[in-house]
Design a protein around this motif. Structure first.
Motif, PDB file in Angstrom:
ATOM      1  N   TYR A  90       0.831  -1.203   0.000  1.00 35.38           N
ATOM      2  CA  TYR A  90       0.000   0.000   0.000  1.00 35.38           C
ATOM      3  C   TYR A  90       0.866   1.252   0.000  1.00 35.38           C
ATOM      4  O   TYR A  90       0.608   2.208  -0.744  1.00 35.38           O
ATOM      5  N   THR A  91       1.905   1.253   0.830  1.00 38.20           N
ATOM      6  CA  THR A  91       2.785   2.412   0.929  1.00 38.20           C
ATOM      7  C   THR A  91       3.473   2.702  -0.403  1.00 38.20           C
ATOM      8  O   THR A  91       3.569   3.854  -0.849  1.00 38.20           O
ATOM      9  N   GLN A  92       3.940   1.653  -1.064  1.00 40.96           N
ATOM     10  CA  GLN A  92       4.596   1.833  -2.362  1.00 40.96           C
ATOM     11  C   GLN A  92       3.624   2.365  -3.403  1.00 40.96           C
ATOM     12  O   GLN A  92       3.975   3.231  -4.207  1.00 40.96           O
ATOM     13  N   ALA A  93       2.390   1.856  -3.377  1.00 39.65           N
ATOM     14  CA  ALA A  93       1.372   2.325  -4.319  1.00 39.65           C
ATOM     15  C   ALA A  93       1.040   3.783  -4.060  1.00 39.65           C
ATOM     16  O   ALA A  93       0.908   4.587  -4.993  1.00 39.65           O
ATOM     17  N   ALA A  94       0.911   4.156  -2.780  1.00 39.90           N
ATOM     18  CA  ALA A  94       0.592   5.540  -2.423  1.00 39.90           C
ATOM     19  C   ALA A  94       1.697   6.491  -2.872  1.00 39.90           C
ATOM     20  O   ALA A  94       1.430   7.605  -3.341  1.00 39.90           O
ATOM     21  N   GLU A  95       2.935   6.056  -2.728  1.00 37.38           N
ATOM     22  CA  GLU A  95       4.068   6.890  -3.152  1.00 37.38           C
ATOM     23  C   GLU A  95       4.075   7.078  -4.668  1.00 37.38           C
ATOM     24  O   GLU A  95       4.370   8.165  -5.164  1.00 37.38           O
ATOM     25  N   LEU A  96       3.752   6.038  -5.399  1.00 40.27           N
ATOM     26  CA  LEU A  96       3.698   6.122  -6.852  1.00 40.27           C
ATOM     27  C   LEU A  96       2.602   7.081  -7.304  1.00 40.27           C
ATOM     28  O   LEU A  96       2.803   7.894  -8.215  1.00 40.27           O
ATOM     29  N   ILE A  97       1.450   7.011  -6.638  1.00 39.93           N
ATOM     30  CA  ILE A  97       0.342   7.913  -6.969  1.00 39.93           C
ATOM     31  C   ILE A  97       0.696   9.353  -6.622  1.00 39.93           C
ATOM     32  O   ILE A  97       0.456  10.271  -7.402  1.00 39.93           O
ATOM     33  N   ALA A  98       1.299   9.554  -5.444  1.00 42.53           N
ATOM     34  CA  ALA A  98       1.679  10.906  -5.012  1.00 42.53           C
ATOM     35  C   ALA A  98       2.657  11.531  -5.994  1.00 42.53           C
ATOM     36  O   ALA A  98       2.569  12.719  -6.322  1.00 42.53           O
ATOM     37  N   SER A  99       3.577  10.719  -6.498  1.00 42.53           N
ATOM     38  CA  SER A  99       4.552  11.214  -7.469  1.00 42.53           C
ATOM     39  C   SER A  99       3.877  11.605  -8.772  1.00 42.53           C
ATOM     40  O   SER A  99       4.213  12.618  -9.386  1.00 42.53           O
ATOM     41  N   ALA A 100       2.862  10.826  -9.182  1.00 40.04           N
ATOM     42  CA  ALA A 100       2.179  11.078 -10.451  1.00 40.04           C
ATOM     43  C   ALA A 100       1.316  12.331 -10.402  1.00 40.04           C
ATOM     44  O   ALA A 100       1.196  13.043 -11.406  1.00 40.04           O
ATOM     45  N   VAL A 101       0.707  12.603  -9.247  1.00 42.78           N
ATOM     46  CA  VAL A 101      -0.227  13.732  -9.150  1.00 42.78           C
ATOM     47  C   VAL A 101       0.451  15.007  -8.643  1.00 42.78           C
ATOM     48  O   VAL A 101      -0.200  16.048  -8.541  1.00 42.78           O
ATOM     49  N   GLU A 102       1.733  14.922  -8.327  1.00 42.33           N
ATOM     50  CA  GLU A 102       2.440  16.065  -7.738  1.00 42.33           C
ATOM     51  C   GLU A 102       2.304  17.323  -8.584  1.00 42.33           C
ATOM     52  O   GLU A 102       2.086  18.421  -8.068  1.00 42.33           O
ATOM     53  N   ASP A 103       2.425  17.167  -9.895  1.00 44.51           N
ATOM     54  CA  ASP A 103       2.358  18.337 -10.775  1.00 44.51           C
ATOM     55  C   ASP A 103       1.025  18.441 -11.518  1.00 44.51           C
ATOM     56  O   ASP A 103       0.881  19.251 -12.425  1.00 44.51           O
ATOM     57  N   ALA A 104       0.072  17.602 -11.138  1.00 49.82           N
ATOM     58  CA  ALA A 104      -1.232  17.611 -11.821  1.00 49.82           C
ATOM     59  C   ALA A 104      -2.241  18.368 -10.972  1.00 49.82           C
ATOM     60  O   ALA A 104      -2.666  17.888  -9.926  1.00 49.82           O
ATOM     61  N   GLU A 105      -2.600  19.539 -11.407  1.00 50.57           N
ATOM     62  CA  GLU A 105      -3.572  20.347 -10.667  1.00 50.57           C
ATOM     63  C   GLU A 105      -4.976  19.799 -10.916  1.00 50.57           C
ATOM     64  O   GLU A 105      -5.427  19.727 -12.047  1.00 50.57           O
ATOM     65  N   GLY A 106      -5.639  19.407  -9.833  1.00 51.36           N
ATOM     66  CA  GLY A 106      -7.012  18.932  -9.952  1.00 51.36           C
ATOM     67  C   GLY A 106      -7.151  17.469 -10.308  1.00 51.36           C
ATOM     68  O   GLY A 106      -8.258  16.975 -10.478  1.00 51.36           O
ATOM     69  N   GLY A 107      -6.048  16.741 -10.444  1.00 49.97           N
ATOM     70  CA  GLY A 107      -6.142  15.319 -10.732  1.00 49.97           C
ATOM     71  C   GLY A 107      -5.581  14.950 -12.091  1.00 49.97           C
ATOM     72  O   GLY A 107      -5.206  15.807 -12.890  1.00 49.97           O
ATOM     73  N   LEU A 108      -5.543  13.653 -12.362  1.00 53.81           N
ATOM     74  CA  LEU A 108      -4.949  13.125 -13.585  1.00 53.81           C
ATOM     75  C   LEU A 108      -5.997  12.941 -14.682  1.00 53.81           C
ATOM     76  O   LEU A 108      -7.182  12.736 -14.398  1.00 53.81           O
ATOM     77  N   PRO A 109      -5.576  12.970 -15.944  1.00 51.68           N
ATOM     78  CA  PRO A 109      -6.493  12.599 -17.023  1.00 51.68           C
ATOM     79  C   PRO A 109      -7.007  11.182 -16.790  1.00 51.68           C
ATOM     80  O   PRO A 109      -6.303  10.353 -16.203  1.00 51.68           O
ATOM     81  N   LEU A 110      -8.199  10.896 -17.248  1.00 50.56           N
ATOM     82  CA  LEU A 110      -8.820   9.605 -16.960  1.00 50.56           C
ATOM     83  C   LEU A 110      -7.992   8.429 -17.478  1.00 50.56           C
ATOM     84  O   LEU A 110      -7.842   7.425 -16.785  1.00 50.56           O
ATOM     85  N   ASP A 111      -7.439   8.545 -18.677  1.00 50.20           N
ATOM     86  CA  ASP A 111      -6.653   7.433 -19.211  1.00 50.20           C
ATOM     87  C   ASP A 111      -5.378   7.196 -18.400  1.00 50.20           C
ATOM     88  O   ASP A 111      -4.955   6.057 -18.189  1.00 50.20           O
ATOM     89  N   THR A 112      -4.776   8.284 -17.919  1.00 52.94           N
ATOM     90  CA  THR A 112      -3.580   8.157 -17.076  1.00 52.94           C
ATOM     91  C   THR A 112      -3.927   7.516 -15.736  1.00 52.94           C
ATOM     92  O   THR A 112      -3.186   6.670 -15.228  1.00 52.94           O
ATOM     93  N   ALA A 113      -5.061   7.910 -15.173  1.00 49.00           N
ATOM     94  CA  ALA A 113      -5.504   7.336 -13.899  1.00 49.00           C
ATOM     95  C   ALA A 113      -5.791   5.841 -14.050  1.00 49.00           C
ATOM     96  O   ALA A 113      -5.460   5.044 -13.170  1.00 49.00           O
ATOM     97  N   ALA A 114      -6.383   5.457 -15.182  1.00 49.13           N
ATOM     98  CA  ALA A 114      -6.672   4.044 -15.430  1.00 49.13           C
ATOM     99  C   ALA A 114      -5.379   3.236 -15.514  1.00 49.13           C
ATOM    100  O   ALA A 114      -5.284   2.120 -14.988  1.00 49.13           O
TER     101      ALA A 114
END
Length: 240
Positions: free
Chosen positions: A8-32
């Motif tokens: 879980y911790t590794q997954a959370a870190e990966l998500i945090a890294s991906a959304v760090e520069d994304a204001e308001g969230g990720l595009p749907l295809d990227t989130a998928a």
């Protein structure tokens, strides 16, 4: 507070890294795609979507409820109960219904609390008998309803629709719609297309009484994983 596991911790870190520069969230295809990468449980996790809406469900004119056929199904084996008179019971069985009957199941639900099914489909003529089951079925979201297509004269078509991936949904008292849209074993494209189909239907059902921002937030998650925020502008895109 319970300690988070290593996966879980590794997954959370990966998500945090991906959304760090994304204001308001990720595009749907990227989130998928990210959901696929962070699904690390030893079983085929469900992929869930949560949409927070700008509605007040306490008012009937702001209730959001309906059904949608997901392009790639849910990945789940849906157990269907059909309650109808004998004339249509054969059609229901031929269409793939798991349980078919009427008075026997009404008694079983009312007296024994039987709810070993995922969806109930009924014909309009038997609804007076089913109405008294609301106390058992209502809290579990199993009560058939015309708006979701589970009260119909064409039980065969309804059974086939449910078995092929049609899902029912309803906004909860906090203004959130939550449902499963697939499995982590689905491809990124399948998750993306299922999510988009669901969002489009939510947007289509926007109540006229809803004012201001309608889609306030969208997140994807797996059974055991952290949530991935999606750019809420996907709601505006889905409306086009």
């Amino acid at each position: 507070m319970a300690k988070k596991g290593k996966r879980y911790t590794q997954a959370a870190e990966l998500i945090a890294s991906a959304v760090e520069d994304a204001e308001g969230g990720l595009p749907l295809d990227t989130a998928a795609d990210l959901i696929k990468k962070t699904a690390r449980a030893k079983f085929d996790e469900s992929v869930d979507i949560d949409i927070r809406l700008g509605v007040d469900p306490r008012h009937a004119d702001q209730m959001v409820r309906g059904s949608v056929a997901l392009p790639h199904g849910t990945g789940k084996d849906v157990r269907v109960l059909v309650l109808t008179n004998e004339g249509q019971q054969g059609d229901a069985r031929d269409a793939g219904a798991d349980l078919v009957g009427l008075d026997d199941f009404v008694d079983k639900i009312q007296n024994d609390g039987f709810t070993d099914f995922d969806v109930m489909i009924a014909t309009p003529d038997v609804m007076p008998k089913i109405g008294r089951l609301g106390r058992v079925l209502g809290p579990r979201g199993l009560m058939p309803n015309p708006k979701s297509g589970t009260v119909t004269t064409d039980v065969a078509a309804a059974v086939k629709a449910v078995k092929s991936g049609q899902i029912d949904f309803r906004v909860d008292k906090t203004g959130i719609v939550h449902t499963s849209i697939g499995k982590s074993s689905f491809s990124t494209e399948q998750i993306h297309e299922n999510a988009l189909a669901f969002i489009k239907e939510i947007v289509r059902l926007r109540p006229a009484a809803a004012k201001g921002a309608y889609v306030k937030s969208v997140t994807l998650s797996t059974t055991m994983g952290p949530a991935v925020p999606v750019d809420r502008s996907v709601g505006a895109s889905a409306a086009r």
